[in-house]
Write a protein that holds these residues in place. Sequence first.
Motif, PDB file in Angstrom:
ATOM      1  N   LEU A 167      -6.272  -3.157   3.883  1.00 44.87           N
ATOM      2  CA  LEU A 167      -5.192  -2.488   3.130  1.00 44.87           C
ATOM      3  C   LEU A 167      -5.477  -0.991   3.080  1.00 44.87           C
ATOM      4  CD1 LEU A 167      -4.835  -4.933   0.093  1.00 44.87           C
ATOM      5  CD2 LEU A 167      -3.085  -4.521   1.845  1.00 44.87           C
ATOM      6  N   GLN A 168      -4.532  -0.199   3.554  1.00 46.48           N
ATOM      7  CA  GLN A 168      -4.694   1.246   3.544  1.00 46.48           C
ATOM      8  C   GLN A 168      -4.211   1.830   2.219  1.00 46.48           C
ATOM      9  OE1 GLN A 168      -6.042   3.289   6.182  1.00 46.48           O
ATOM     10  NE2 GLN A 168      -6.098   4.617   4.378  1.00 46.48           N
ATOM     11  N   PHE A 169      -5.128   2.440   1.481  1.00 46.12           N
ATOM     12  CA  PHE A 169      -4.734   3.157   0.275  1.00 46.12           C
ATOM     13  C   PHE A 169      -4.648   4.637   0.635  1.00 46.12           C
ATOM     14  CE2 PHE A 169      -5.988  -0.859  -1.403  1.00 46.12           C
ATOM     15  CZ  PHE A 169      -5.195  -1.040  -2.524  1.00 46.12           C
ATOM     16  N   ILE A 186      -9.648  -7.436   1.694  1.00 45.90           N
ATOM     17  CA  ILE A 186      -9.796  -8.518   0.703  1.00 45.90           C
ATOM     18  C   ILE A 186      -9.832  -9.886   1.398  1.00 45.90           C
ATOM     19  CG2 ILE A 186      -8.853  -7.267  -1.288  1.00 45.90           C
ATOM     20  CD1 ILE A 186      -6.136  -8.690  -0.733  1.00 45.90           C
ATOM     21  N   MET A 223      -3.281  -5.666   6.992  1.00 46.56           N
ATOM     22  CA  MET A 223      -2.549  -6.847   6.564  1.00 46.56           C
ATOM     23  C   MET A 223      -1.061  -6.682   6.897  1.00 46.56           C
ATOM     24  SD  MET A 223      -2.290  -8.470   2.730  1.00 46.56           S
ATOM     25  CE  MET A 223      -4.040  -8.495   2.447  1.00 46.56           C
ATOM     26  N   GLY A 224      -0.491  -7.667   7.548  1.00 43.90           N
ATOM     27  CA  GLY A 224       0.939  -7.661   7.829  1.00 43.90           C
ATOM     28  C   GLY A 224       1.396  -6.696   8.901  1.00 43.90           C
ATOM     29  N   MET A 225       0.475  -5.899   9.450  1.00 44.84           N
ATOM     30  CA  MET A 225       0.847  -4.922  10.466  1.00 44.84           C
ATOM     31  C   MET A 225      -0.141  -5.002  11.634  1.00 44.84           C
ATOM     32  SD  MET A 225       1.965  -1.740   8.056  1.00 44.84           S
ATOM     33  CE  MET A 225       0.785  -2.028   6.757  1.00 44.84           C
ATOM     34  N   CYS A 256      -3.382 -15.902  -2.869  1.00 42.07           N
ATOM     35  CA  CYS A 256      -3.943 -14.630  -3.303  1.00 42.07           C
ATOM     36  C   CYS A 256      -2.927 -13.507  -3.347  1.00 42.07           C
ATOM     37  CB  CYS A 256      -5.108 -14.266  -2.395  1.00 42.07           C
ATOM     38  SG  CYS A 256      -5.803 -12.671  -2.764  1.00 42.07           S
ATOM     39  N   ALA A 282       6.947 -11.072   2.244  1.00 38.10           N
ATOM     40  CA  ALA A 282       5.638 -11.599   2.642  1.00 38.10           C
ATOM     41  C   ALA A 282       4.652 -10.469   2.887  1.00 38.10           C
ATOM     42  CB  ALA A 282       5.780 -12.448   3.906  1.00 38.10           C
ATOM     43  N   THR A 283       3.366 -10.818   2.810  1.00 36.56           N
ATOM     44  CA  THR A 283       2.325  -9.829   3.090  1.00 36.56           C
ATOM     45  C   THR A 283       1.772  -9.993   4.507  1.00 36.56           C
ATOM     46  OG1 THR A 283       0.694 -11.291   2.090  1.00 36.56           O
ATOM     47  CG2 THR A 283       1.629  -9.598   0.671  1.00 36.56           C
ATOM     48  N   THR A 284       2.432 -10.821   5.310  1.00 33.41           N
ATOM     49  CA  THR A 284       2.079 -10.948   6.722  1.00 33.41           C
ATOM     50  C   THR A 284       3.379 -10.866   7.514  1.00 33.41           C
ATOM     51  OG1 THR A 284       2.447 -13.324   6.824  1.00 33.41           O
ATOM     52  CG2 THR A 284       0.257 -12.604   6.142  1.00 33.41           C
ATOM     53  N   THR A 285       3.235 -10.720   8.818  1.00 30.02           N
ATOM     54  CA  THR A 285       4.446 -10.819   9.628  1.00 30.02           C
ATOM     55  C   THR A 285       4.874 -12.287   9.624  1.00 30.02           C
ATOM     56  OG1 THR A 285       3.013 -11.041  11.536  1.00 30.02           O
ATOM     57  CG2 THR A 285       3.970  -8.879  11.159  1.00 30.02           C
ATOM     58  N   MET A 315       8.904  -6.650   4.036  1.00 31.69           N
ATOM     59  CA  MET A 315       7.448  -6.629   4.047  1.00 31.69           C
ATOM     60  C   MET A 315       6.915  -6.215   2.664  1.00 31.69           C
ATOM     61  SD  MET A 315       4.518  -6.925   5.345  1.00 31.69           S
ATOM     62  CE  MET A 315       4.823  -7.360   7.061  1.00 31.69           C
ATOM     63  N   ILE A 336       3.648  -5.533   1.616  1.00 38.73           N
ATOM     64  CA  ILE A 336       2.357  -4.828   1.467  1.00 38.73           C
ATOM     65  C   ILE A 336       2.404  -3.714   0.407  1.00 38.73           C
ATOM     66  CG2 ILE A 336       0.548  -3.493   2.662  1.00 38.73           C
ATOM     67  CD1 ILE A 336       0.645  -6.329   3.655  1.00 38.73           C
ATOM     68  N   THR A 373      -0.541  -1.965  -2.315  1.00 34.74           N
ATOM     69  CA  THR A 373      -1.170  -0.646  -2.156  1.00 34.74           C
ATOM     70  C   THR A 373      -0.426   0.458  -2.910  1.00 34.74           C
ATOM     71  OG1 THR A 373       0.134  -0.118  -0.197  1.00 34.74           O
ATOM     72  CG2 THR A 373      -1.960  -1.250   0.165  1.00 34.74           C
ATOM     73  N   ARG A 403       1.811   2.231  -1.743  1.00 35.37           N
ATOM     74  CA  ARG A 403       2.338   3.196  -0.783  1.00 35.37           C
ATOM     75  C   ARG A 403       3.679   2.710  -0.249  1.00 35.37           C
ATOM     76  NH1 ARG A 403      -0.993   4.348   3.863  1.00 35.37           N
ATOM     77  NH2 ARG A 403      -1.346   6.559   3.497  1.00 35.37           N
TER      78      ARG A 403
END
Lengths: 163, 93
Positions: free
Chosen positions: A63-65, A72, A99-101, B13, B57-60, B70, B72, B76, B78
């Motif tokens: 995870l990029q902050f 995690i 994550m996700g990317m 999670c 979702a937190t994944t593709t 998405m 994410i 974060t 962001r």
Amino acid sequence: MENTITSIFDMNIKPEYLFIHLDAVDNMDAIKQMAVNLAKQGVVKNSFIPAVLERERIFSTGLQFDETGIAIPHTDTQHINSSAISIAILKKPVTFQAMGMPDSKVNVEIIFMLAIKTAHGHIKFLQTLMNQLQNKVILHNLINSTSKKLLINNFKSLFNKEN
Amino acid sequence: MKKILVACGAGVCTSTAVLNKLKSILDDRGFKGKYELSQCKVAEVPAKSSGYDLCIATTTVSEVKCPFIMGIPFLTGRGLDDVIKKILKELEK
């Protein structure tokens, strides 16, 4: 050092679950060292080790902050004996997939390995953790903890305001 | 009533973290009682998503059968404002 186990919203943490300046060649090496330790501590079953590595390959957890990256790693509840968190501050950053990317990489300086025994449980813990890590100063302080005692105290303080 | 499906790899999670943040944001914006949240593993999304108005979702995900966003930024912070705008747009449809 206080060797007593502490429970934060039913997630156990103790000095034996922590690594200061973990020396890892890459992300999988870091995950493996942390997972082997959790198995040795009896927190997870031996099956957790291959499971968490495989999970990371399929569903990456970087995870990029704003200023740094975290990861995690975690996996299914069946591999867990008791809910706990293991934290590793890395000697040098390792690269995780975001994550996700799948096309993005994250330079990770600190890893939070989550052993979660109850599906959909630990809501308050997870929510507080993710909220607090978004604070640059808090994350910076955690990464710069120079001893297990400082790390555990800094980590506990994330949850004080919410208690 | 809008049905929202929140998914992650393990279903234990990150979807939990997203779900709760989303809930507090939607309630703050006056959507309390106007939506329903469910949680699942991303592997269940192809089979489950057709019955939902929105999937986060937190994944593709592949083969998602409803609008997808998405999630994410819920973890974060962001780009969270943009994601919230997109979600509110879906809910107001």
